[in-house]
Scaffold this motif. Structure first.
Motif, short mmCIF file in Angstrom:
data_model
loop_
_atom_site.label_atom_id
_atom_site.label_comp_id
_atom_site.label_asym_id
_atom_site.label_seq_id
_atom_site.Cartn_x
_atom_site.Cartn_y
_atom_site.Cartn_z
N PRO A 131 -18.03 6.66 27.17
CA PRO A 131 -16.83 6.02 27.73
C PRO A 131 -17.01 5.60 29.19
O PRO A 131 -16.58 4.51 29.59
N CYS A 132 -17.65 6.44 30.00
CA CYS A 132 -17.85 6.10 31.41
C CYS A 132 -18.85 4.97 31.57
O CYS A 132 -18.73 4.12 32.46
N ARG A 133 -19.84 4.94 30.70
CA ARG A 133 -20.83 3.85 30.72
C ARG A 133 -20.13 2.52 30.40
O ARG A 133 -20.38 1.52 31.06
N THR A 134 -19.27 2.53 29.40
CA THR A 134 -18.52 1.33 29.03
C THR A 134 -17.62 0.90 30.19
O THR A 134 -17.56 -0.28 30.52
N ALA A 135 -16.95 1.86 30.81
CA ALA A 135 -16.06 1.54 31.94
C ALA A 135 -16.86 0.98 33.11
O ALA A 135 -16.44 0.02 33.77
N ALA A 136 -18.05 1.53 33.37
CA ALA A 136 -18.88 1.05 34.47
C ALA A 136 -19.36 -0.37 34.18
O ALA A 136 -19.39 -1.22 35.09
N ARG A 137 -19.74 -0.65 32.95
CA ARG A 137 -20.16 -2.00 32.60
C ARG A 137 -19.03 -3.00 32.78
O ARG A 137 -19.22 -4.10 33.25
N GLY A 138 -17.82 -2.59 32.36
CA GLY A 138 -16.65 -3.45 32.52
C GLY A 138 -16.38 -3.74 33.98
O GLY A 138 -16.05 -4.87 34.35
N ALA A 139 -16.51 -2.73 34.83
CA ALA A 139 -16.27 -2.90 36.27
C ALA A 139 -17.31 -3.84 36.86
O ALA A 139 -17.00 -4.69 37.69
N LEU A 140 -18.58 -3.70 36.45
CA LEU A 140 -19.65 -4.58 36.94
C LEU A 140 -19.40 -6.01 36.48
O LEU A 140 -19.62 -6.96 37.23
N SER A 141 -18.98 -6.16 35.26
CA SER A 141 -18.73 -7.49 34.70
C SER A 141 -17.60 -8.18 35.46
O SER A 141 -17.69 -9.35 35.82
N ARG A 142 -16.53 -7.43 35.77
CA ARG A 142 -15.41 -8.01 36.50
C ARG A 142 -15.81 -8.34 37.93
O ARG A 142 -15.37 -9.33 38.48
N ALA A 143 -16.65 -7.50 38.53
CA ALA A 143 -17.07 -7.71 39.92
C ALA A 143 -17.98 -8.91 40.07
O ALA A 143 -18.02 -9.54 41.12
N SER A 144 -18.72 -9.24 39.02
CA SER A 144 -19.67 -10.35 39.13
C SER A 144 -19.01 -11.70 38.88
O SER A 144 -19.65 -12.73 39.02
N ARG A 145 -17.75 -11.74 38.52
CA ARG A 145 -17.05 -13.01 38.27
C ARG A 145 -16.68 -13.69 39.54
O ARG A 145 -16.44 -13.39 40.56
#
Length: 151
Positions: free
Chosen positions: A137-151
């Motif tokens: 779950p934390c890995r998924t959340a971290a990926r989501g945060a990285l994805s949003r930050a790179s937009r």
């Protein structure tokens, strides 16, 4: 967790030591508290049985019980916790984000230890290993945060 199935007195005597009342109380406290317990919790439980036991006695006995491999220590988060050593080695995966503890069977790292022995000519003598990372779950959340930050 219980230690009723193993004769710890016999195991300690086989290594040339005695099972003192203090050692027994520490073992009992770890079992009663269910494993992954802090030295402070062990101390508090032991004190309910004997006011004569101080923190230093608990720490000395924890060190001894780890040396004779009846107890294992793990560094989880910012603290050291203790549990009764199992019949077979087991290891932990610790999430750095949420502190989740995932138990990992010894077979999962046996091939890694064998590879070290073959390549390094070094015998790993470890019944307990702790690896840190991110749980799903934390890995998924971290990926989501990285994805949003790179937009």
């Amino acid at each position: 967790m219980t230690h009723n199935t193993s004769d710890y007195g016999e195991r300690i005597r086989a290594q040339g030591f005695r099972l003192t009342p203090q050692r027994q109380m520490v073992l009992d406290a770890i079992c009663e508290l269910g494993g992954h317990v802090t030295p402070e919790a062990i101390y508090e439980r032991v004190r309910t049985k004997s006011l004569a036991v101080n923190r230093a006695t608990v720490y000395r006995n924890l060190d001894f019980l780890c040396e004779v491999r009846l107890v294992v220590a793990a560094h989880i988060g910012r603290q050291t916790v203790y549990e009764i050593a199992g019949e077979r080695p087991h290891h932990h995966l610790i999430c750095r984000a949420c502190d989740a503890v995932i138990q990992l069977d010894g077979e999962a790292v046996a091939a890694f230890f064998e590879q070290i022995e073959r390549r390094q000519h070094f015998t790993v003598d470890m019944d307990h290993l702790t690896l840190f990372g991110l749980c799903p779950p934390c890995r998924t959340a971290a990926r989501g945060a990285l994805s949003r930050a790179s937009r």
